[in-house]
Design a protein around this motif. Structure first.
Motif, PDB file in Angstrom:
ATOM      1  N   LEU A 239       0.184  -4.639  10.404  1.00 37.07           N
ATOM      2  CA  LEU A 239      -1.172  -4.964  10.856  1.00 37.07           C
ATOM      3  C   LEU A 239      -2.215  -4.256   9.987  1.00 37.07           C
ATOM      4  O   LEU A 239      -3.228  -4.854   9.603  1.00 37.07           O
ATOM      5  N   GLY A 240      -1.960  -2.991   9.674  1.00 42.26           N
ATOM      6  CA  GLY A 240      -2.906  -2.240   8.850  1.00 42.26           C
ATOM      7  C   GLY A 240      -3.044  -2.794   7.450  1.00 42.26           C
ATOM      8  O   GLY A 240      -4.123  -2.728   6.844  1.00 42.26           O
ATOM      9  N   ALA A 241      -1.957  -3.377   6.920  1.00 40.19           N
ATOM     10  CA  ALA A 241      -1.989  -3.913   5.556  1.00 40.19           C
ATOM     11  C   ALA A 241      -2.911  -5.115   5.419  1.00 40.19           C
ATOM     12  O   ALA A 241      -3.254  -5.515   4.307  1.00 40.19           O
TER      13      ALA A 241
ATOM     14  N   PRO B 147     -12.011   0.177   8.562  1.00 43.31           N
ATOM     15  CA  PRO B 147     -10.592  -0.191   8.694  1.00 43.31           C
ATOM     16  C   PRO B 147      -9.726   0.920   9.267  1.00 43.31           C
ATOM     17  O   PRO B 147      -8.709   0.650   9.909  1.00 43.31           O
ATOM     18  N   TRP B 148     -10.132   2.187   9.071  1.00 43.42           N
ATOM     19  CA  TRP B 148      -9.340   3.293   9.603  1.00 43.42           C
ATOM     20  C   TRP B 148      -9.453   3.375  11.114  1.00 43.42           C
ATOM     21  O   TRP B 148      -8.539   3.863  11.792  1.00 43.42           O
TER      22      TRP B 148
ATOM     23  N   PRO C 230      -4.927  -0.792   1.800  1.00 43.00           N
ATOM     24  CA  PRO C 230      -3.787  -0.754   0.865  1.00 43.00           C
ATOM     25  C   PRO C 230      -2.604  -0.014   1.470  1.00 43.00           C
ATOM     26  O   PRO C 230      -2.777   1.013   2.139  1.00 43.00           O
ATOM     27  N   ILE C 231      -1.409  -0.520   1.236  1.00 44.22           N
ATOM     28  CA  ILE C 231      -0.201   0.117   1.779  1.00 44.22           C
ATOM     29  C   ILE C 231      -0.061   1.566   1.312  1.00 44.22           C
ATOM     30  O   ILE C 231       0.207   2.458   2.133  1.00 44.22           O
ATOM     31  N   PRO C 232      -0.234   1.870  -0.005  1.00 44.48           N
ATOM     32  CA  PRO C 232      -0.076   3.272  -0.431  1.00 44.48           C
ATOM     33  C   PRO C 232      -1.049   4.231   0.252  1.00 44.48           C
ATOM     34  O   PRO C 232      -0.736   5.408   0.421  1.00 44.48           O
ATOM     35  N   ALA C 233      -2.221   3.751   0.661  1.00 41.64           N
ATOM     36  CA  ALA C 233      -3.187   4.627   1.320  1.00 41.64           C
ATOM     37  C   ALA C 233      -2.766   4.973   2.738  1.00 41.64           C
ATOM     38  O   ALA C 233      -3.108   6.047   3.263  1.00 41.64           O
ATOM     39  N   MET C 234      -2.020   4.086   3.387  1.00 37.75           N
ATOM     40  CA  MET C 234      -1.621   4.313   4.782  1.00 37.75           C
ATOM     41  C   MET C 234      -0.360   5.150   4.924  1.00 37.75           C
ATOM     42  O   MET C 234      -0.174   5.843   5.937  1.00 37.75           O
TER      43      MET C 234
END
Length: 251
Positions: free
Chosen positions: A39-41, A10-11, A45-49
């Motif tokens: 898009l990344g969510a 995912p990264w 997880p949002i907190p990780a991004m």
């Protein structure tokens, strides 16, 4: 690492979303974090991004704030926007650990849907927002700070809060860029203090070239695309993304 494993990372996809987001921002002037995060969510997880996307944004907003410093409307920035948004940002940052990942995605999906849907309607109707009463502008600005603390995405609410402002286009743009530079710098310090920044520094460094490529691509495409049509496509993409985020949160 096999090609299949690489494509499932995912990264790696977040890197593609960052490239897309900064290309779009260079073309339209808005939304690098909103686009990359929405898009990344779908994958992360949002907190990780946030400890990755927020420091990245400092690079662009800092450069643009310096380049447009002569247009910053300091009374609006220092007396109205920053005090309320800093308070709201701290509240949002403090709330994040208490909210589940699914709830964060649902709330962010609602924000993205509202923002993109409102912009599409405004474009199709040619609607110009009337000035808000002072109390409503201040309340919305505080709310923008809250959403910035939660998602580093205070732009949609802040732009709405400043609807009908007497600032000209150059002043509004320069003032908003200064807001993002200040708030994202403050959030980066918070990420440093809570221990989430340092482990992400290699990832941030690996994404920096994508930011530069996106800006260069955007500058080239800016003169070749119909910006109005392009904005419609981007907002439509965000509407779909908001629906998908809500669907993932509910399911």
């Amino acid at each position: 690492m096999s090609l299949d494993t690489l494509l499932l990372n995912p990264w790696l996809w977040l890197g593609l979303f960052i490239l897309l987001a900064y290309t779009i921002e260079a073309i339209t002037g808005f939304g690098s974090i909103v686009i990359a995060l929405s898009l990344g969510a779908l994958l992360l997880p949002i907190p990780a991004m946030l400890p990755v996307l927020v420091p990245l944004n400092i690079c662009m907003s800092g450069y643009l704030a310096w380049r447009n410093r002569q247009h910053i409307h300091w009374p609006t920035l220092l007396k109205l926007i920053l005090p309320l948004m800093l308070i709201g940002m701290l509240l949002g940052y403090g709330l994040r650990p208490w909210l589940s990942g699914q709830l964060l995605k649902a709330l962010f999906g609602v924000l993205v849907l509202w923002f993109a849907g409102r912009e599409l309607l405004r474009m199709f109707r040619g609607h110009i927002s009337p000035p808000h009463p002072s109390w409503l502008s201040r309340s919305l600005t505080l709310g923008a700070g809250l959403t910035h603390g939660l998602f580093a995405s205070g732009g949609p609410l802040l732009v709405y809060a400043l609807a009908g402002t007497r600032l000209d286009k150059s002043q509004l743009r320069a003032t908003l860029i200064s807001v993002w530079f200040t708030l994202n710098s403050s959030m980066t310090v918070l990420f440093l203090l809570d221990g989430s920044l340092l482990p992400n520094l290699p990832r941030i460094a690996s994404y920096l070239p994508l930011l530069v490529i996106g800006v260069v691509l955007g500058e080239i495409l800016h003169h070749r695309l119909n910006e109005q049509r392009f904005r419609q496509v981007v907002y439509s993409l965000l509407v779909v993304t908001g629906v998908l985020l809500l669907g993932k949160a509910v399911l």
